[in-house]
Design a protein around this motif. Sequence first.
Motif, PDB file in Angstrom:
ATOM      1  N   UNK A 218      97.393   2.644 -16.629  1.00 49.02           N
ATOM      2  CA  UNK A 218      97.696   3.387 -15.404  1.00 49.02           C
ATOM      3  C   UNK A 218      96.972   4.726 -15.381  1.00 49.02           C
ATOM      4  N   UNK A 219      96.712   5.296 -16.554  1.00 47.33           N
ATOM      5  CA  UNK A 219      96.019   6.584 -16.625  1.00 47.33           C
ATOM      6  C   UNK A 219      94.572   6.470 -16.161  1.00 47.33           C
ATOM      7  N   UNK A 220      94.019   5.255 -16.193  1.00 47.28           N
ATOM      8  CA  UNK A 220      92.640   5.071 -15.739  1.00 47.28           C
ATOM      9  C   UNK A 220      92.505   5.350 -14.251  1.00 47.28           C
ATOM     10  N   UNK A 221      93.588   5.122 -13.504  1.00 46.19           N
ATOM     11  CA  UNK A 221      93.553   5.322 -12.055  1.00 46.19           C
ATOM     12  C   UNK A 221      93.312   6.780 -11.685  1.00 46.19           C
ATOM     13  N   UNK A 222      93.569   7.682 -12.619  1.00 53.45           N
ATOM     14  CA  UNK A 222      93.385   9.108 -12.359  1.00 53.45           C
ATOM     15  C   UNK A 222      91.962   9.562 -12.662  1.00 53.45           C
ATOM     16  N   UNK A 223      91.157   8.657 -13.200  1.00 54.29           N
ATOM     17  CA  UNK A 223      89.791   9.000 -13.574  1.00 54.29           C
ATOM     18  C   UNK A 223      88.804   8.510 -12.521  1.00 54.29           C
ATOM     19  N   UNK A 224      87.586   8.992 -12.605  1.00 53.97           N
ATOM     20  CA  UNK A 224      86.540   8.593 -11.674  1.00 53.97           C
ATOM     21  C   UNK A 224      86.147   7.133 -11.915  1.00 53.97           C
ATOM     22  N   UNK A 225      86.028   6.378 -10.833  1.00 53.49           N
ATOM     23  CA  UNK A 225      85.725   4.950 -10.950  1.00 53.49           C
ATOM     24  C   UNK A 225      84.428   4.698 -11.704  1.00 53.49           C
ATOM     25  N   UNK A 226      83.391   5.435 -11.364  1.00 53.69           N
ATOM     26  CA  UNK A 226      82.094   5.235 -12.018  1.00 53.69           C
ATOM     27  C   UNK A 226      82.179   5.539 -13.510  1.00 53.69           C
ATOM     28  N   UNK A 227      82.949   6.562 -13.873  1.00 50.42           N
ATOM     29  CA  UNK A 227      83.092   6.917 -15.290  1.00 50.42           C
ATOM     30  C   UNK A 227      83.833   5.823 -16.055  1.00 50.42           C
ATOM     31  N   UNK A 228      84.910   5.314 -15.459  1.00 53.01           N
ATOM     32  CA  UNK A 228      85.681   4.249 -16.112  1.00 53.01           C
ATOM     33  C   UNK A 228      84.821   3.004 -16.259  1.00 53.01           C
ATOM     34  N   UNK A 229      84.107   2.670 -15.215  1.00 47.55           N
ATOM     35  CA  UNK A 229      83.256   1.476 -15.253  1.00 47.55           C
ATOM     36  C   UNK A 229      82.180   1.611 -16.326  1.00 47.55           C
ATOM     37  N   UNK A 230      81.561   2.772 -16.400  1.00 46.50           N
ATOM     38  CA  UNK A 230      80.527   3.007 -17.409  1.00 46.50           C
ATOM     39  C   UNK A 230      81.109   2.894 -18.816  1.00 46.50           C
ATOM     40  N   UNK A 231      82.314   3.434 -18.999  1.00 45.14           N
ATOM     41  CA  UNK A 231      82.962   3.373 -20.311  1.00 45.14           C
ATOM     42  C   UNK A 231      83.314   1.936 -20.682  1.00 45.14           C
ATOM     43  N   UNK A 232      83.784   1.168 -19.719  1.00 40.25           N
ATOM     44  CA  UNK A 232      84.111  -0.235 -19.978  1.00 40.25           C
ATOM     45  C   UNK A 232      82.861  -1.030 -20.338  1.00 40.25           C
ATOM     46  N   UNK A 233      81.781  -0.777 -19.627  1.00 40.38           N
ATOM     47  CA  UNK A 233      80.541  -1.509 -19.878  1.00 40.38           C
ATOM     48  C   UNK A 233      79.940  -1.175 -21.241  1.00 40.38           C
ATOM     49  N   UNK A 234      80.350  -0.054 -21.802  1.00 37.28           N
ATOM     50  CA  UNK A 234      79.851   0.328 -23.127  1.00 37.28           C
ATOM     51  C   UNK A 234      80.580  -0.405 -24.247  1.00 37.28           C
ATOM     52  N   UNK A 235      81.677  -1.097 -23.909  1.00 36.61           N
ATOM     53  CA  UNK A 235      82.440  -1.851 -24.906  1.00 36.61           C
ATOM     54  C   UNK A 235      81.739  -3.181 -25.160  1.00 36.61           C
ATOM     55  N   UNK A 236      81.508  -3.490 -26.410  1.00 33.07           N
ATOM     56  CA  UNK A 236      80.823  -4.729 -26.754  1.00 33.07           C
ATOM     57  C   UNK A 236      81.606  -5.935 -26.240  1.00 33.07           C
TER      58      UNK A 236
END
Length: 220
Positions: free
Chosen positions: A106-124
């Motif tokens: 739920x805390x992800x909803x408070x973050x910028x979408x592009x930042x969250x997406x970039x962070x997720x894509x960095x996960x192997x």
Amino acid sequence: MNRQQLLLNMFQAMLDRLGPSRWWPAESPFEVAVGAILTQNTNWGNVERAIANLKQANALSPRAILGMPESELAERIRPSGYYNMKAKRLRTFAGWLTEYAGGDIAALAEKDTADVREALLAIKGIGPETADSIALYAAGLPTFVADAYTHRILTRHGLMPEDADYHTMRDYFMDVLPQDVPLYNEYHALIVRVGKEWCRKSAPLCAQCPLNPYLNGGTA
């Protein structure tokens, strides 16, 4: 008719025929994320069996997954296929979520979408479709999921070339549609339902499909 109006009309045609989808089927946002990872290269029935095994072990939380031996985790998600690899991916994701958002999706909803997406894509092991599924359905962030059903429908309707990549398809929607989470959620869910029911990989049932009026450049 411009692209925005065409896409909204197609959305309404699917919704009128099928009704609301109420996706993603899960009891918690973390379960949504787990399902998005487990559904890679398998069908949803197998994912449901794997998730049921995790529920039986009370293991649908980042802490539980990180605290479970990887071999046990792999065995519990065996029905989803590629279970050793997916066990590693689940543990990596759980560790990332703990560090990035205190283990709370739920805390992800408070973050910028592009930042969250970039962070997720960095996960192997997490590619664009899985990242967008987690961001949209688990975190409630405005991003569009473009999957194999999306590709099939867009190409058959002459809206996208066969060699269109993931981001081209995603942008086709996001460039013109409102940044609206419920709309993106329902739109993707309807695409999946239409793809399974009518726009099949082989022997499609075009005549009965709610999107039939939009074939061959039709504008309904």
